[in-house]
Design a protein around this motif. Sequence first.
Motif, short mmCIF file in Angstrom:
data_model
loop_
_atom_site.label_atom_id
_atom_site.label_comp_id
_atom_site.label_asym_id
_atom_site.label_seq_id
_atom_site.Cartn_x
_atom_site.Cartn_y
_atom_site.Cartn_z
N THR A 4 0.84 -1.19 0.00
CA THR A 4 0.00 0.00 0.00
C THR A 4 0.88 1.25 0.00
O THR A 4 2.10 1.17 0.18
N LEU A 5 0.25 2.38 -0.19
CA LEU A 5 0.98 3.65 -0.22
C LEU A 5 1.69 3.91 1.11
O LEU A 5 2.84 4.34 1.13
N LEU A 6 1.02 3.63 2.21
CA LEU A 6 1.63 3.85 3.53
C LEU A 6 2.85 2.95 3.75
O LEU A 6 3.84 3.36 4.35
N GLU A 7 2.76 1.72 3.25
CA GLU A 7 3.91 0.82 3.38
C GLU A 7 5.08 1.33 2.55
O GLU A 7 6.23 1.23 2.96
N LYS A 8 4.80 1.86 1.37
CA LYS A 8 5.86 2.41 0.52
C LYS A 8 6.52 3.61 1.20
O LYS A 8 7.74 3.73 1.22
N ILE A 9 5.69 4.50 1.74
CA ILE A 9 6.22 5.71 2.36
C ILE A 9 7.08 5.38 3.57
O ILE A 9 8.08 6.04 3.83
N ALA A 10 6.72 4.35 4.31
CA ALA A 10 7.46 3.99 5.51
C ALA A 10 8.72 3.18 5.22
O ALA A 10 9.57 3.02 6.10
N ASP A 11 8.87 2.69 4.01
CA ASP A 11 10.00 1.82 3.67
C ASP A 11 11.18 2.65 3.13
O ASP A 11 11.05 3.31 2.10
N PRO A 12 12.34 2.62 3.79
CA PRO A 12 13.50 3.38 3.30
C PRO A 12 13.98 2.92 1.92
O PRO A 12 14.55 3.70 1.16
N ALA A 13 13.75 1.66 1.59
CA ALA A 13 14.17 1.16 0.28
C ALA A 13 13.43 1.88 -0.85
O ALA A 13 13.97 2.05 -1.95
N TYR A 14 12.21 2.31 -0.58
CA TYR A 14 11.43 3.06 -1.58
C TYR A 14 12.16 4.36 -1.95
O TYR A 14 12.31 4.68 -3.12
N TYR A 15 12.62 5.07 -0.93
CA TYR A 15 13.33 6.33 -1.18
C TYR A 15 14.68 6.09 -1.83
O TYR A 15 15.11 6.85 -2.70
N LYS A 16 15.35 5.04 -1.39
CA LYS A 16 16.65 4.70 -1.98
C LYS A 16 16.50 4.39 -3.47
O LYS A 16 17.30 4.81 -4.29
N GLY A 17 15.44 3.67 -3.81
CA GLY A 17 15.18 3.37 -5.22
C GLY A 17 14.85 4.61 -6.03
O GLY A 17 15.31 4.76 -7.16
N LYS A 18 14.07 5.51 -5.45
CA LYS A 18 13.73 6.76 -6.15
C LYS A 18 14.97 7.61 -6.38
O LYS A 18 15.15 8.19 -7.45
N SER A 20 18.04 6.53 -6.55
CA SER A 20 18.85 5.81 -7.53
C SER A 20 18.33 6.06 -8.95
O SER A 20 19.11 6.33 -9.87
N ASP A 21 17.02 5.97 -9.13
CA ASP A 21 16.42 6.24 -10.45
C ASP A 21 16.70 7.68 -10.90
O ASP A 21 17.03 7.92 -12.06
N PHE A 22 16.57 8.63 -9.96
CA PHE A 22 16.83 10.03 -10.29
C PHE A 22 18.29 10.24 -10.68
O PHE A 22 18.59 10.95 -11.65
N THR A 23 19.20 9.61 -9.95
CA THR A 23 20.63 9.74 -10.25
C THR A 23 20.95 9.18 -11.63
O THR A 23 21.69 9.80 -12.40
N VAL A 24 20.39 8.03 -11.95
CA VAL A 24 20.66 7.41 -13.25
C VAL A 24 20.09 8.27 -14.38
O VAL A 24 20.78 8.55 -15.38
N SER A 25 18.87 8.76 -14.24
CA SER A 25 18.27 9.56 -15.31
C SER A 25 18.99 10.90 -15.46
O SER A 25 19.19 11.37 -16.58
N THR A 26 19.41 11.50 -14.36
CA THR A 26 20.15 12.76 -14.44
C THR A 26 21.50 12.54 -15.10
O THR A 26 21.92 13.34 -15.95
N SER A 27 22.17 11.46 -14.73
CA SER A 27 23.46 11.15 -15.33
C SER A 27 23.31 10.90 -16.83
O SER A 27 24.11 11.39 -17.64
#
Length: 90
Positions: A4-18, A20-27
């Motif tokens: 669920t959305l709340l589980e995603k928000i509470a999970d640090p891996a969600y932010y780490k993945g975001k 990582s995705d931002f870093t790759v696309s910016t690069s």
Amino acid sequence: MAPTLLEKIADPAYYKGKISDFTVSTSNYYKPLFRSGSVKPLWHLMAFTSVVMYTTNYICLKGSKAQHARHEQKIALEEYYKNHGITAHH
């Protein structure tokens, strides 16, 4: 079952993945521009710096001072109009 959305928000891996995705696309976007000597990264950096600078300046310094000055001016004008028998809407 998908999280669920709340589980995603509470999970640090969600932010780490975001991040990582931002870093790759910016690069992927900026690497060719830097290598070709384009001025576009400089313009983007200047625009970002300006937005951050003016936003923090307004939030930290000018926002409350400007609102306080407007409030004082409004009160002063109301007193002036009252003392001189002038209506504000003429």
